[in-house]
Design a protein around this motif. Sequence first.
Motif, PDB file in Angstrom:
ATOM      1  N   GLU A   1       1.055  -1.260   0.052  1.00  0.00           N
ATOM      2  CA  GLU A   1      -0.088   0.093  -0.040  1.00  0.00           C
ATOM      3  C   GLU A   1       0.865   1.296  -0.070  1.00  0.00           C
ATOM      4  O   GLU A   1       1.903   1.148   0.587  1.00  0.00           O
ATOM      5  N   THR A   2       0.312   2.245  -0.626  1.00  0.00           N
ATOM      6  CA  THR A   2       1.114   3.603  -0.708  1.00  0.00           C
ATOM      7  C   THR A   2       0.384   4.782  -0.130  1.00  0.00           C
ATOM      8  O   THR A   2      -0.891   5.135  -0.565  1.00  0.00           O
ATOM      9  N   ASP A   3       1.002   5.580   0.544  1.00  0.00           N
ATOM     10  CA  ASP A   3       0.676   6.923   0.993  1.00  0.00           C
ATOM     11  C   ASP A   3       1.652   7.867   1.160  1.00  0.00           C
ATOM     12  O   ASP A   3       2.100   8.597   2.111  1.00  0.00           O
ATOM     13  N   GLY A   4       2.415   8.122   0.050  1.00  0.00           N
ATOM     14  CA  GLY A   4       3.746   8.795  -0.069  1.00  0.00           C
ATOM     15  C   GLY A   4       4.978   8.291   0.452  1.00  0.00           C
ATOM     16  O   GLY A   4       4.854   7.427   1.076  1.00  0.00           O
ATOM     17  N   CYS A   5       5.973   8.909   0.121  1.00  0.00           N
ATOM     18  CA  CYS A   5       7.346   8.594   0.497  1.00  0.00           C
ATOM     19  C   CYS A   5       7.426   6.909   0.146  1.00  0.00           C
ATOM     20  O   CYS A   5       8.158   6.396   0.988  1.00  0.00           O
ATOM     21  N   LEU A   6       7.180   6.555  -1.040  1.00  0.00           N
ATOM     22  CA  LEU A   6       7.340   5.208  -1.329  1.00  0.00           C
ATOM     23  C   LEU A   6       8.779   4.913  -1.466  1.00  0.00           C
ATOM     24  O   LEU A   6       9.355   3.901  -1.017  1.00  0.00           O
ATOM     25  N   LEU A   7       9.719   5.729  -2.115  1.00  0.00           N
ATOM     26  CA  LEU A   7      11.077   5.482  -2.066  1.00  0.00           C
ATOM     27  C   LEU A   7      11.712   5.421  -0.707  1.00  0.00           C
ATOM     28  O   LEU A   7      12.632   4.423  -0.572  1.00  0.00           O
ATOM     29  N   ASP A   8      11.568   6.042   0.090  1.00  0.00           N
ATOM     30  CA  ASP A   8      12.059   6.179   1.662  1.00  0.00           C
ATOM     31  C   ASP A   8      11.589   4.617   2.232  1.00  0.00           C
ATOM     32  O   ASP A   8      12.614   4.108   2.652  1.00  0.00           O
ATOM     33  N   VAL A   9      10.450   4.399   2.031  1.00  0.00           N
ATOM     34  CA  VAL A   9      10.015   2.842   2.866  1.00  0.00           C
ATOM     35  C   VAL A   9      10.645   1.958   2.165  1.00  0.00           C
ATOM     36  O   VAL A   9      11.029   0.981   2.820  1.00  0.00           O
ATOM     37  N   ALA A  10      10.661   1.803   0.932  1.00  0.00           N
ATOM     38  CA  ALA A  10      11.030   0.707   0.173  1.00  0.00           C
ATOM     39  C   ALA A  10      12.615   0.324   0.432  1.00  0.00           C
ATOM     40  O   ALA A  10      12.821  -0.531   0.840  1.00  0.00           O
ATOM     41  N   TRP A  11      13.123   1.496   0.476  1.00  0.00           N
ATOM     42  CA  TRP A  11      14.762   1.468   1.006  1.00  0.00           C
ATOM     43  C   TRP A  11      14.990   0.951   2.304  1.00  0.00           C
ATOM     44  O   TRP A  11      15.821   0.276   2.633  1.00  0.00           O
ATOM     45  N   ILE A  12      14.354   1.654   3.174  1.00  0.00           N
ATOM     46  CA  ILE A  12      14.436   1.246   4.709  1.00  0.00           C
ATOM     47  C   ILE A  12      14.129  -0.215   4.787  1.00  0.00           C
ATOM     48  O   ILE A  12      14.724  -0.975   5.433  1.00  0.00           O
ATOM     49  N   GLY A  13      13.123  -0.702   4.167  1.00  0.00           N
ATOM     50  CA  GLY A  13      12.653  -2.110   3.959  1.00  0.00           C
ATOM     51  C   GLY A  13      14.074  -3.027   3.340  1.00  0.00           C
ATOM     52  O   GLY A  13      14.380  -4.030   4.129  1.00  0.00           O
ATOM     53  N   ILE A  14      14.835  -2.634   2.563  1.00  0.00           N
ATOM     54  CA  ILE A  14      15.932  -3.044   1.990  1.00  0.00           C
ATOM     55  C   ILE A  14      17.014  -3.127   2.895  1.00  0.00           C
ATOM     56  O   ILE A  14      17.757  -4.452   3.327  1.00  0.00           O
ATOM     57  N   LEU A  15      17.267  -1.991   3.642  1.00  0.00           N
ATOM     58  CA  LEU A  15      18.194  -1.685   4.447  1.00  0.00           C
ATOM     59  C   LEU A  15      18.028  -2.770   5.701  1.00  0.00           C
ATOM     60  O   LEU A  15      19.044  -3.426   6.247  1.00  0.00           O
ATOM     61  N   ASP A  16      16.762  -2.787   6.367  1.00  0.00           N
ATOM     62  CA  ASP A  16      16.887  -3.474   7.569  1.00  0.00           C
ATOM     63  C   ASP A  16      16.828  -5.140   7.082  1.00  0.00           C
ATOM     64  O   ASP A  16      17.545  -5.735   7.904  1.00  0.00           O
ATOM     65  N   ALA A  17      16.632  -5.483   5.835  1.00  0.00           N
ATOM     66  CA  ALA A  17      16.708  -7.044   5.767  1.00  0.00           C
ATOM     67  C   ALA A  17      18.342  -7.236   5.337  1.00  0.00           C
ATOM     68  O   ALA A  17      18.902  -8.102   5.738  1.00  0.00           O
ATOM     69  N   LEU A  18      18.908  -6.212   4.760  1.00  0.00           N
ATOM     70  CA  LEU A  18      20.481  -6.312   4.691  1.00  0.00           C
ATOM     71  C   LEU A  18      21.289  -6.465   5.822  1.00  0.00           C
ATOM     72  O   LEU A  18      22.111  -6.987   6.139  1.00  0.00           O
ATOM     73  N   MET A  19      20.745  -5.325   6.910  1.00  0.00           N
ATOM     74  CA  MET A  19      21.372  -5.417   8.077  1.00  0.00           C
ATOM     75  C   MET A  19      21.297  -6.924   9.003  1.00  0.00           C
ATOM     76  O   MET A  19      22.035  -7.191   9.712  1.00  0.00           O
ATOM     77  N   ARG A  20      20.214  -7.548   8.581  1.00  0.00           N
ATOM     78  CA  ARG A  20      20.002  -8.674   9.357  1.00  0.00           C
ATOM     79  C   ARG A  20      20.285  -9.825   8.635  1.00  0.00           C
ATOM     80  O   ARG A  20      20.197 -11.069   9.164  1.00  0.00           O
ATOM     81  N   LEU A  21      20.786  -9.663   7.348  1.00  0.00           N
ATOM     82  CA  LEU A  21      21.244 -11.049   6.439  1.00  0.00           C
ATOM     83  C   LEU A  21      22.549 -11.638   6.992  1.00  0.00           C
ATOM     84  O   LEU A  21      23.156 -10.939   7.282  1.00  0.00           O
ATOM     85  N   LYS A  22      22.167 -12.894   7.265  1.00  0.00           N
ATOM     86  CA  LYS A  22      23.370 -13.968   7.405  1.00  0.00           C
ATOM     87  C   LYS A  22      23.453 -14.970   6.506  1.00  0.00           C
ATOM     88  O   LYS A  22      22.503 -15.780   6.096  1.00  0.00           O
ATOM     89  N   LEU A  23      24.656 -15.001   5.875  1.00  0.00           N
ATOM     90  CA  LEU A  23      24.782 -15.879   4.796  1.00  0.00           C
ATOM     91  C   LEU A  23      25.511 -17.243   5.423  1.00  0.00           C
ATOM     92  O   LEU A  23      26.447 -17.336   6.370  1.00  0.00           O
ATOM     93  N   PRO A  24      25.180 -18.398   4.830  1.00  0.00           N
ATOM     94  CA  PRO A  24      25.590 -19.777   5.262  1.00  0.00           C
ATOM     95  C   PRO A  24      26.731 -20.053   5.045  1.00  0.00           C
ATOM     96  O   PRO A  24      27.256 -19.795   3.937  1.00  0.00           O
ATOM     97  N   LEU A  25      27.642 -20.753   5.560  1.00  0.00           N
ATOM     98  CA  LEU A  25      28.816 -21.251   5.251  1.00  0.00           C
ATOM     99  C   LEU A  25      28.741 -22.610   4.460  1.00  0.00           C
ATOM    100  O   LEU A  25      27.906 -23.508   4.626  1.00  0.00           O
TER     101      LEU A  25
END
Length: 292
Positions: free
Chosen positions: A147-171
């Motif tokens: 859903e969108t009600d303004g600032c779509l770019l901001d929210v989409a990026w924070i979603g990516i940033l949060d997922a990348l900050m928590r990303l753990k890659l397997p050995l």
Amino acid sequence: RHTKMTESTHSHPTNRTPRPLHLSHHPIKSALSSSFLSRGSTSVVCGVRAALLHEHGALMGLPTTQQEEQQEKSAHTSHTAPHPTSPFSLKLSFSLQKSHHYEKQVAYIKEILEKLCHSIVPITQLRVPQYESDWMWHLDIDVTILETDGCLLDVAWIGILDALMRLKLPLINVDEDLHVTLVQQDHEHRTPHYPLKLAHTPVITSFAHVRDQLLIDPNDNEERMSSSTLSIAVDENRNVHFLFKPGGVALTDLQMKLCTEQAYQNTTKVCKQLRDEDDAGHPIRDEQETSE
């Protein structure tokens, strides 16, 4: 109608604050990392998956269970594919009924998000431990706008940033026949993971020029009424990673300085919230609990 100089000279950022962020983690169980994030009525889901990329262009999926690992031993899972020109593959999609209204925004939003991914993820972090010269991770990032009600770019990026900050890659282990298996270290056959270390954590903050005001975090109606918009990505060291202003009313140096300062304050607040919430999306009150 005011001239550009008159309209921009008398407008300064207001003292209002961005709408609260609400987030939860791991909504997509099949992804290595995922995040649901909303601000006002703008909401997105972001998922990050990983594939192994060989220097000669073989792209291989990851086995995620013991059963799949056994299947890997008897069936080669790599497939011939053109060598990706980027370590990232970013998909932006809509699940809203009125998605046609935002189709024109998709191209530039996707371009900005991809550039930011490149700027914060060092290529060395995508090299596979013990196989650095031959293998690297290719990250598939999928963003769905609910859903969108303004600032779509901001929210989409924070979603990516949060997922990348928590990303753990397997050995992993890769044998001479290019069979991939997950490293298992304990009696429960759990695979150790290591975090992706980001070079920067910039946050995008947008403004809308409405009448004689510069409004931070504009909603959809404010964006439609605006004579121009401005989006700034600033990290916690006050470095500006990009500035996007698609035409409209010109802004003075003082206005740009004030907007950048508000963007920095928003970055500090958002990054603190992302770090201060555990994987269940609950506030962390005790640092010792975090280390456990």
